[in-house]
Design a protein around this motif. Structure first.
Motif, mmCIF file in Angstrom:
data_model
loop_
_atom_site.group_PDB
_atom_site.id
_atom_site.type_symbol
_atom_site.label_atom_id
_atom_site.label_comp_id
_atom_site.label_asym_id
_atom_site.label_seq_id
_atom_site.Cartn_x
_atom_site.Cartn_y
_atom_site.Cartn_z
ATOM 1 N N UNK A 180 0.827 -1.221 0.000
ATOM 2 C CA UNK A 180 0.000 0.000 0.000
ATOM 3 C C UNK A 180 0.863 1.275 0.000
ATOM 4 N N UNK A 181 2.119 1.171 0.504
ATOM 5 C CA UNK A 181 2.977 2.365 0.481
ATOM 6 C C UNK A 181 3.768 2.484 -0.831
ATOM 7 N N UNK A 182 3.453 1.609 -1.778
ATOM 8 C CA UNK A 182 4.070 1.727 -3.100
ATOM 9 C C UNK A 182 5.345 0.908 -3.280
ATOM 10 N N UNK A 183 5.865 0.354 -2.176
ATOM 11 C CA UNK A 183 7.090 -0.451 -2.340
ATOM 12 C C UNK A 183 6.754 -1.796 -2.989
ATOM 13 N N UNK A 184 7.770 -2.298 -3.671
ATOM 14 C CA UNK A 184 7.597 -3.554 -4.393
ATOM 15 C C UNK A 184 8.303 -4.675 -3.640
ATOM 16 N N UNK A 185 7.569 -5.756 -3.375
ATOM 17 C CA UNK A 185 8.152 -6.916 -2.696
ATOM 18 C C UNK A 185 8.273 -8.044 -3.688
ATOM 19 N N UNK A 186 9.395 -8.758 -3.631
ATOM 20 C CA UNK A 186 9.576 -9.928 -4.496
ATOM 21 C C UNK A 186 9.416 -11.174 -3.646
ATOM 22 N N UNK A 187 8.557 -12.063 -4.051
ATOM 23 C CA UNK A 187 8.307 -13.242 -3.225
ATOM 24 C C UNK A 187 8.692 -14.497 -3.988
ATOM 25 N N UNK A 188 9.608 -15.232 -3.403
ATOM 26 C CA UNK A 188 10.135 -16.415 -4.100
ATOM 27 C C UNK A 188 9.256 -17.639 -3.849
ATOM 28 N N UNK A 189 8.701 -17.744 -2.633
ATOM 29 C CA UNK A 189 7.864 -18.909 -2.324
ATOM 30 C C UNK A 189 6.869 -18.534 -1.249
ATOM 31 N N UNK A 190 5.686 -19.077 -1.346
ATOM 32 C CA UNK A 190 4.687 -18.800 -0.329
ATOM 33 C C UNK A 190 3.317 -19.233 -0.801
ATOM 34 N N UNK A 191 2.366 -19.088 0.107
ATOM 35 C CA UNK A 191 0.991 -19.448 -0.221
ATOM 36 C C UNK A 191 0.247 -18.177 -0.605
ATOM 37 N N UNK A 192 -0.430 -18.238 -1.703
ATOM 38 C CA UNK A 192 -1.109 -17.049 -2.240
ATOM 39 C C UNK A 192 -2.616 -17.178 -2.035
ATOM 40 N N UNK A 193 -3.172 -16.176 -1.389
ATOM 41 C CA UNK A 193 -4.631 -16.187 -1.161
ATOM 42 C C UNK A 193 -5.199 -14.928 -1.792
ATOM 43 N N UNK A 194 -6.278 -15.056 -2.527
ATOM 44 C CA UNK A 194 -6.898 -13.877 -3.127
ATOM 45 C C UNK A 194 -7.760 -13.168 -2.085
ATOM 46 N N UNK A 195 -7.649 -11.829 -2.051
ATOM 47 C CA UNK A 195 -8.397 -11.065 -1.061
ATOM 48 C C UNK A 195 -9.759 -10.620 -1.599
ATOM 49 N N UNK A 196 -9.914 -10.653 -2.903
ATOM 50 C CA UNK A 196 -11.214 -10.211 -3.452
ATOM 51 C C UNK A 196 -11.524 -11.018 -4.699
#
Ligand code: BTN
Length: 256
Positions: free
Chosen positions: A240-256
């Protein structure tokens, strides 16, 4: 004819599925492939009609009744272990392409769940035996082909679907497995020649890019908009603050 021979009959691949081990029932085809590692060649396939302890990601169970497709592909890629996440995307793309050939609008949820109309129809669990190099990897693919989702645990029933449900008729498992092995070989070869093509195609079938997601990694919970995947197969999430995060592994859940 034995199931493995039926698959091999008319299979148009150079090395994937040249050797197929078929079992009526195993705990997990990934585990069986590990046990058979000494006998496996590059491209050997282990397949079972039923799994008693099918393994999903995050230590979950993969429900594996008869009628589904449960197979593991044994591969010996010559590549740096750090590139393994790229292969994850490659396998997901090949599975999505296979299912699309049935006329279904299969999409990919990062990193490699296959969805039809937002419901999961296939998952992939890639495991690797690594020291400094990769000894081998096992790409375990589960597809809910001809299975009755109503018999699944209640908490999965809303989020899962099957090919026969979507098509309103059973699929020919032998033909689908052949198609799958051919697509895997095709995209695995492309992976080594022109990885950008994999990424372009993956992005075009992505169900995740553009969505607000919650990602659970081993150490944190990240919420933001999925804006892309990078060369490594990492999901790019804008916070939300505009920074970009790179995610190599994890569980993805849709919020909407
Ligand atoms: C997931 O989405 O959680 C991954 C599911 C992977 C299931 C397949 S079925 C064949 C292979 N053997 C296993 O035990 N798991 C994979």
């Amino acid at each position: 004819m034995e199931f493995a021979d039926e698959i091999k009959n008319g299979l148009n691949t150079k090395y994937i599925g040249k050797k197929i081990y078929h079992f009526a029932e195993v705990d997990s085809t990934n585990d069986m492939a590990k046990k058979l590692a000494d006998k496996c060649e590059d491209g050997t396939v282990v397949i079972a009609d039923v799994q008693k302890r099918g393994k999903g990601r995050f230590g979950r169970e993969w429900i594996s009744p008869s009628g589904g497709i449960y197979l593991s592909i044994f591969l010996k890629p010559r590549m740096d272990p750090s590139n393994a996440p790229r292969l994850t995307l490659t396998f997901g793309l090949a599975v999505a392409k296979t299912i699309r050939k049935l006329g279904l609008d299969a999409k990919i949820k990062w990193p490699n769940d296959i969805l039809i109309n937002g419901k999961k129809v296939s998952g992939i669990l890639t495991e690797a035996d690594v020291n400094n190099n990769i000894n081998y990897i096992i790409a375990g693919i589960g597809i809910d082909a001809n299975v009755d989702i109503d018999t699944f645990p209640i908490e999965l029933q809303d989020s899962a679907t099957s090919l026969n449900r979507e098509l309103k008729k059973p699929v020919n498992r032998v033909e689908l497995i052949r198609e799958l092995l051919e697509e895997i070989e095709k995209y695995y070869d492309i992976y080594f020649q022109d990885y950008h093509k994999i990424l372009d195609e993956w992005r075009s079938l992505s169900d995740t890019i553009g969505r607000v997601v919650e990602i659970k990694t081993q150490k944190e919970l990240i919420i933001g908009e999925a804006v892309g995947v990078d060369l490594e197969g990492e999901l790019l999430v804008e916070l939300s603050d505009g920074t970009l995060k790179k995610i190599i592994a994890g569980e993805c859940i849709y919020m909407e």
